[in-house]
Design an enzyme around this catalytic site. Structure first.
Site, mmCIF file in Angstrom:
data_model
loop_
_atom_site.group_PDB
_atom_site.id
_atom_site.type_symbol
_atom_site.label_atom_id
_atom_site.label_comp_id
_atom_site.label_asym_id
_atom_site.label_seq_id
_atom_site.Cartn_x
_atom_site.Cartn_y
_atom_site.Cartn_z
ATOM 1 N N LYS A 33 0.833 -1.213 0.000
ATOM 2 C CA LYS A 33 0.000 0.000 0.000
ATOM 3 C C LYS A 33 0.865 1.260 0.000
ATOM 4 O O LYS A 33 2.042 1.218 0.371
ATOM 5 C CB LYS A 33 -0.939 -0.011 1.214
ATOM 6 N N TYR A 245 16.242 30.928 3.134
ATOM 7 C CA TYR A 245 15.083 31.756 3.513
ATOM 8 C C TYR A 245 15.206 32.266 4.950
ATOM 9 O O TYR A 245 15.544 31.520 5.862
ATOM 10 C CB TYR A 245 13.790 30.954 3.395
HETATM 11 C C1 LIG Z 1 -0.419 -1.660 6.901
HETATM 12 C C2 LIG Z 1 -1.052 -2.925 7.353
HETATM 13 C C3 LIG Z 1 -0.274 -4.077 7.575
HETATM 14 C C4 LIG Z 1 1.241 -4.090 7.536
HETATM 15 O O1 LIG Z 1 1.771 -3.591 8.735
HETATM 16 P P1 LIG Z 1 3.350 -3.581 9.010
HETATM 17 O O2 LIG Z 1 3.454 -3.052 10.392
HETATM 18 O O3 LIG Z 1 3.948 -2.643 8.017
HETATM 19 O O4 LIG Z 1 3.829 -4.966 8.833
HETATM 20 C C5 LIG Z 1 -0.953 -5.260 7.862
HETATM 21 N N1 LIG Z 1 -2.286 -5.292 7.958
HETATM 22 C C6 LIG Z 1 -3.064 -4.195 7.782
HETATM 23 C C7 LIG Z 1 -4.534 -4.310 7.917
HETATM 24 C C8 LIG Z 1 -2.462 -2.978 7.486
HETATM 25 O O5 LIG Z 1 -3.237 -1.883 7.334
#
Ligand SMILES: *Cc1c(COP(=O)(O)O)cnc(C)c1O
Length: 332
Positions: A33, A245
């Site tokens: 993601k 800046y």
């Molecule tokens: C983002 C997410 C993960 C992965 O989590 P990590 O801590 O990066 O391993 C797993 N399950 C769900 C539902 C998530 O939203």
């Protein structure tokens, strides 16, 4: 131009450590993601395929479609399609009321809210949800949950796990079969002694930035991402010259100062920062530039996002995901 370097070697190393823990590469679902935590969705999906990973997890349907050909299954965490997607794509049910919005024929995975109280249905509505899923013409392919504190010492993880196991027993009792069960993110997987679920949804560990209290004794993983910037210009300045800046960067002595092509427009934080080699950024971060003493052609902003996160008072996830998708990603 600024550049994100992806170490394929470190990624394969981490995946190996993860597969040792799940006892099979077939049980690893890589979480891709948010542009693969900033690493680049398609780049990481291809490396994952090379590593033998068969399952992916993304946020949106659009992400799933970009990598559809590379995996056996892709779980979409937070999106509802207009029409039923291909059977490989599975839509997470986050809300009881949302079941009727999912198009008939879609494969779905039911999220149980075992205590995080963010997404998922209450355990007490499991039966009702199954009925509704059937009535809507959806196919249940998995049941899942998510832990709120898997990376912290405490009992939360254990009681949430118990709640999930109760649902699983109930499902067995009423003869639900052929669906996959999964609860573990990276932290939960590495604190589980004997992994016995169908897949683990692993993100941060694969990217090599799993930070947990030392007492958990997890294997050392290797950061996959490093961030680099190229020199734009160089000048010699007298002591007490003010750089950038607001003239906020005041030189203590006469110095050679160079600017580099990364800034807050690239998702780099606007705060003070010290590079891994010990040099502090001079003055304010601009939209597309920072200033540093010296004249190297290239500088490394970080080789471990966890270290940068400590300086900014945040977590590695934020540092990596905020980096603009327009920064070039190269596999090294
Ligand atoms: C983002 C997410 C993960 C992965 O989590 P990590 O801590 O990066 O391993 C797993 N399950 C769900 C539902 C998530 O939203």
């Amino acid at each position: 131009m600024s550049q994100i370097r992806i170490s394929s070697r470190n990624f394969f190393y981490n995946v190996n450590q993860i597969a040792n823990k799940t006892q099979s590469i077939k049980k690893v679902a890589l979480v891709l993601k948010d542009n693969a935590y900033g690493h680049g969705l398609v780049i990481m999906a291809k490396l994952a395929q090379k590593a033998g990973i068969r399952h992916a997890v993304v946020r949106t349907l659009a992400e799933a479609l970009k990598i559809e050909s590379l995996f056996e299954s892709i779980l979409v965490l937070s999106d509802i399609p207009q029409t039923a997607p291909s059977p490989k794509i599975r839509i997470a049910i986050n809300d009881f009321g949302a079941i009727t919005s999912i198009p008939k024929g879609t494969n779905v995975e039911l999220k149980i809210d075992t205590g995080m109280h963010r997404n998922g249905i209450e355990p007490g509505r499991f039966h009702e949800s199954l009925e509704k899923i059937q009535k809507q013409g959806l196919k249940l392919t998995g049941v899942m949950t998510h832990y709120r504190s898997a990376d912290e010492i405490g009992s939360d993880f254990f009681w949430q796990k118990k709640v999930f196991e109760k649902v699983r027993e109930e499902a067995l009792r009423i003869g639900i079969d052929g669906v996959r069960w999964h609860s573990c993110n990276s932290a939960a997987l590495f604190r589980t002694a004997q992994f016995d679920e169908d897949i683990a949804r692993v993100g941060i560990a694969a990217y090599g930035c799993l930070d947990m209290p030392g007492s958990f004794r997890i294997p050392k993983l290797r950061p996959v991402m490093s961030l680099w910037a190229d020199r734009i210009s160089t000048r010699s300045l007298n002591a007490r010259s003010r750089v950038g800046y607001g003239g906020k960067g005041v030189l203590q002595k006469s110095s050679t100062v160079s600017s580099y092509d990364i800034g807050y427009g690239d998702g780099w934080p606007r705060d003070d920062y010290v590079l891994p080699d010990g040099r502090a950024l001079i003055g304010r971060v601009s939209m597309d530039a920072i200033s540093v003493e010296g004249s190297d052609d290239t500088i490394c902003l970080f080789s471990d996002a966890s270290d940068a996160a400590v300086q900014f008072g945040t977590i590695s996830y934020e540092i990596m995901t905020r980096l603009s998708p327009s920064i070039k990603r190269v596999v090294v």
